[in-house]
Design a protein around this motif. Sequence first.
Motif, mmCIF file in Angstrom:
data_model
loop_
_atom_site.group_PDB
_atom_site.id
_atom_site.type_symbol
_atom_site.label_atom_id
_atom_site.label_comp_id
_atom_site.label_asym_id
_atom_site.label_seq_id
_atom_site.Cartn_x
_atom_site.Cartn_y
_atom_site.Cartn_z
ATOM 1 N N SER A 170 5.705 8.830 -12.655
ATOM 2 C CA SER A 170 6.612 8.165 -13.592
ATOM 3 C C SER A 170 7.678 7.245 -12.843
ATOM 4 O O SER A 170 7.993 6.335 -13.623
ATOM 5 C CB SER A 170 7.227 9.123 -14.662
ATOM 6 N N GLN A 171 8.215 7.838 -11.954
ATOM 7 C CA GLN A 171 9.206 6.963 -11.177
ATOM 8 C C GLN A 171 8.829 6.071 -10.536
ATOM 9 O O GLN A 171 9.346 4.866 -10.395
ATOM 10 C CB GLN A 171 9.962 7.967 -10.273
ATOM 11 N N LEU A 172 7.592 6.014 -9.902
ATOM 12 C CA LEU A 172 7.033 4.853 -9.174
ATOM 13 C C LEU A 172 6.620 3.846 -10.226
ATOM 14 O O LEU A 172 6.759 2.763 -9.775
ATOM 15 C CB LEU A 172 5.777 5.485 -8.329
ATOM 16 N N ALA A 173 6.046 4.148 -11.297
ATOM 17 C CA ALA A 173 5.786 3.099 -12.317
ATOM 18 C C ALA A 173 6.945 2.601 -12.790
ATOM 19 O O ALA A 173 7.022 1.378 -13.032
ATOM 20 C CB ALA A 173 4.961 3.851 -13.510
ATOM 21 N N ALA A 174 8.241 3.186 -13.000
ATOM 22 C CA ALA A 174 9.333 2.515 -13.540
ATOM 23 C C ALA A 174 10.133 1.467 -12.468
ATOM 24 O O ALA A 174 10.459 0.732 -12.626
ATOM 25 C CB ALA A 174 10.406 3.641 -13.795
ATOM 26 N N ASP A 175 9.435 1.929 -11.075
ATOM 27 C CA ASP A 175 10.058 1.040 -10.224
ATOM 28 C C ASP A 175 9.284 -0.210 -9.884
ATOM 29 O O ASP A 175 9.718 -1.256 -9.299
ATOM 30 C CB ASP A 175 10.020 1.973 -8.806
ATOM 31 N N GLN A 176 8.166 -0.290 -10.348
ATOM 32 C CA GLN A 176 7.208 -1.284 -10.447
ATOM 33 C C GLN A 176 6.409 -1.628 -12.022
ATOM 34 O O GLN A 176 5.244 -1.435 -11.854
ATOM 35 C CB GLN A 176 6.051 -1.075 -9.288
ATOM 36 N N PRO A 177 7.425 -2.201 -12.884
ATOM 37 C CA PRO A 177 6.444 -2.431 -14.015
ATOM 38 C C PRO A 177 5.620 -3.516 -13.995
ATOM 39 O O PRO A 177 5.909 -4.233 -13.316
ATOM 40 C CB PRO A 177 7.672 -2.906 -14.841
ATOM 41 N N GLY A 178 4.378 -3.333 -14.591
ATOM 42 C CA GLY A 178 3.464 -4.350 -14.544
ATOM 43 C C GLY A 178 2.589 -4.163 -13.199
ATOM 44 O O GLY A 178 1.661 -4.969 -13.067
ATOM 45 N N GLY A 179 2.763 -3.244 -12.394
ATOM 46 C CA GLY A 179 2.128 -3.200 -11.038
ATOM 47 C C GLY A 179 1.203 -2.268 -11.210
ATOM 48 O O GLY A 179 0.448 -1.990 -12.272
ATOM 49 N N ASN A 180 0.868 -1.630 -9.923
ATOM 50 C CA ASN A 180 -0.436 -0.882 -9.688
ATOM 51 C C ASN A 180 -0.195 0.314 -8.823
ATOM 52 O O ASN A 180 0.344 0.383 -7.900
ATOM 53 C CB ASN A 180 -1.736 -1.663 -9.354
ATOM 54 N N LEU A 181 -0.499 1.696 -9.328
ATOM 55 C CA LEU A 181 -0.340 2.681 -8.491
ATOM 56 C C LEU A 181 -1.855 3.211 -8.174
ATOM 57 O O LEU A 181 -2.633 3.425 -9.047
ATOM 58 C CB LEU A 181 0.295 3.880 -9.204
ATOM 59 N N LEU A 182 -2.111 3.171 -6.699
ATOM 60 C CA LEU A 182 -3.547 3.768 -6.332
ATOM 61 C C LEU A 182 -3.202 5.114 -5.726
ATOM 62 O O LEU A 182 -2.647 5.340 -4.725
ATOM 63 C CB LEU A 182 -3.990 2.874 -5.158
ATOM 64 N N VAL A 183 -3.711 6.104 -6.501
ATOM 65 C CA VAL A 183 -3.543 7.642 -6.340
ATOM 66 C C VAL A 183 -4.830 8.100 -5.595
ATOM 67 O O VAL A 183 -5.994 7.870 -6.080
ATOM 68 C CB VAL A 183 -3.351 8.300 -7.412
ATOM 69 N N TYR A 184 -4.744 8.461 -4.184
ATOM 70 C CA TYR A 184 -5.769 8.874 -3.484
ATOM 71 C C TYR A 184 -5.536 10.063 -2.471
ATOM 72 O O TYR A 184 -4.488 10.706 -2.745
ATOM 73 C CB TYR A 184 -6.267 7.667 -2.417
ATOM 74 N N ASN A 185 -6.459 10.779 -2.033
ATOM 75 C CA ASN A 185 -6.501 12.053 -1.362
ATOM 76 C C ASN A 185 -6.067 12.892 -2.302
ATOM 77 O O ASN A 185 -5.555 14.074 -2.286
ATOM 78 C CB ASN A 185 -5.552 12.103 -0.378
ATOM 79 N N THR A 186 -6.802 12.592 -3.753
ATOM 80 C CA THR A 186 -6.484 13.817 -4.849
ATOM 81 C C THR A 186 -7.235 15.009 -4.828
ATOM 82 O O THR A 186 -6.857 16.086 -5.156
ATOM 83 C CB THR A 186 -7.026 13.266 -6.106
ATOM 84 N N ILE A 187 -8.184 15.120 -3.756
ATOM 85 C CA ILE A 187 -9.006 16.317 -3.443
ATOM 86 C C ILE A 187 -7.781 17.288 -2.529
ATOM 87 O O ILE A 187 -8.037 18.594 -2.700
ATOM 88 C CB ILE A 187 -9.930 15.957 -2.293
ATOM 89 N N ALA A 188 -6.815 16.734 -2.178
ATOM 90 C CA ALA A 188 -5.818 17.736 -1.780
ATOM 91 C C ALA A 188 -5.215 18.703 -2.566
ATOM 92 O O ALA A 188 -4.614 19.687 -2.128
ATOM 93 C CB ALA A 188 -4.895 16.993 -0.807
#
Length: 179
Positions: free
Chosen positions: A108-126
């Motif tokens: 939520s915080q990262l999205a608020a810092d970058q409206p209209g941008g893209n978050l790439l979440v990886y290493n979710t296996i961790a």
Amino acid sequence: MQPMFETLLQLMTGAGRAERGIRTDSSIVLVYPPEKELDFREQLLDIFVPRLEAERVPHTLVDLTGFLFYGLSSEEIEGLQEDEFDDYRWMLQGWSRRVEAALHALLSQLAADQPGGNLLVYNTIAAYPLVRFGEVLRGLRELSCRIALAFPGEERGGRLHFMNQPDGGNYLAVKLAWQ
């Protein structure tokens, strides 16, 4: 480049949610076999991200390696170790809720810092087996940022399975599969 990433690039450079006629959230779930984890990361970090940068697509990489322990003091970790022997199931459920809430807050915080941008979440296996990504994404539907989530697993009968374990119900997210 893996076809899944070609499609992801088109989605990330396309019109945002407000311009689309169909109402879904802005999440993209990248489904791939768990045994392809290293291949996935190689494609993501060595090929896809440099292409995003070359095309000046706004993005933020979110690496979940070690995320389970962010914000925990050494005393809390010791307490978790002791609780593991007292009541493993209770300890796992409590830690799971805590990690899911922390991940929700971070995204939520990262999205608020970058409206209209893209978050790439990886290493979710961790984050396995603590995080139910369906629950996390369900709470992030209204963000003004796309979230592309690495999902080592498969879809069976309309339900996603993370590392062969059921992970909630149907997502409203776009699902892209490894080919």
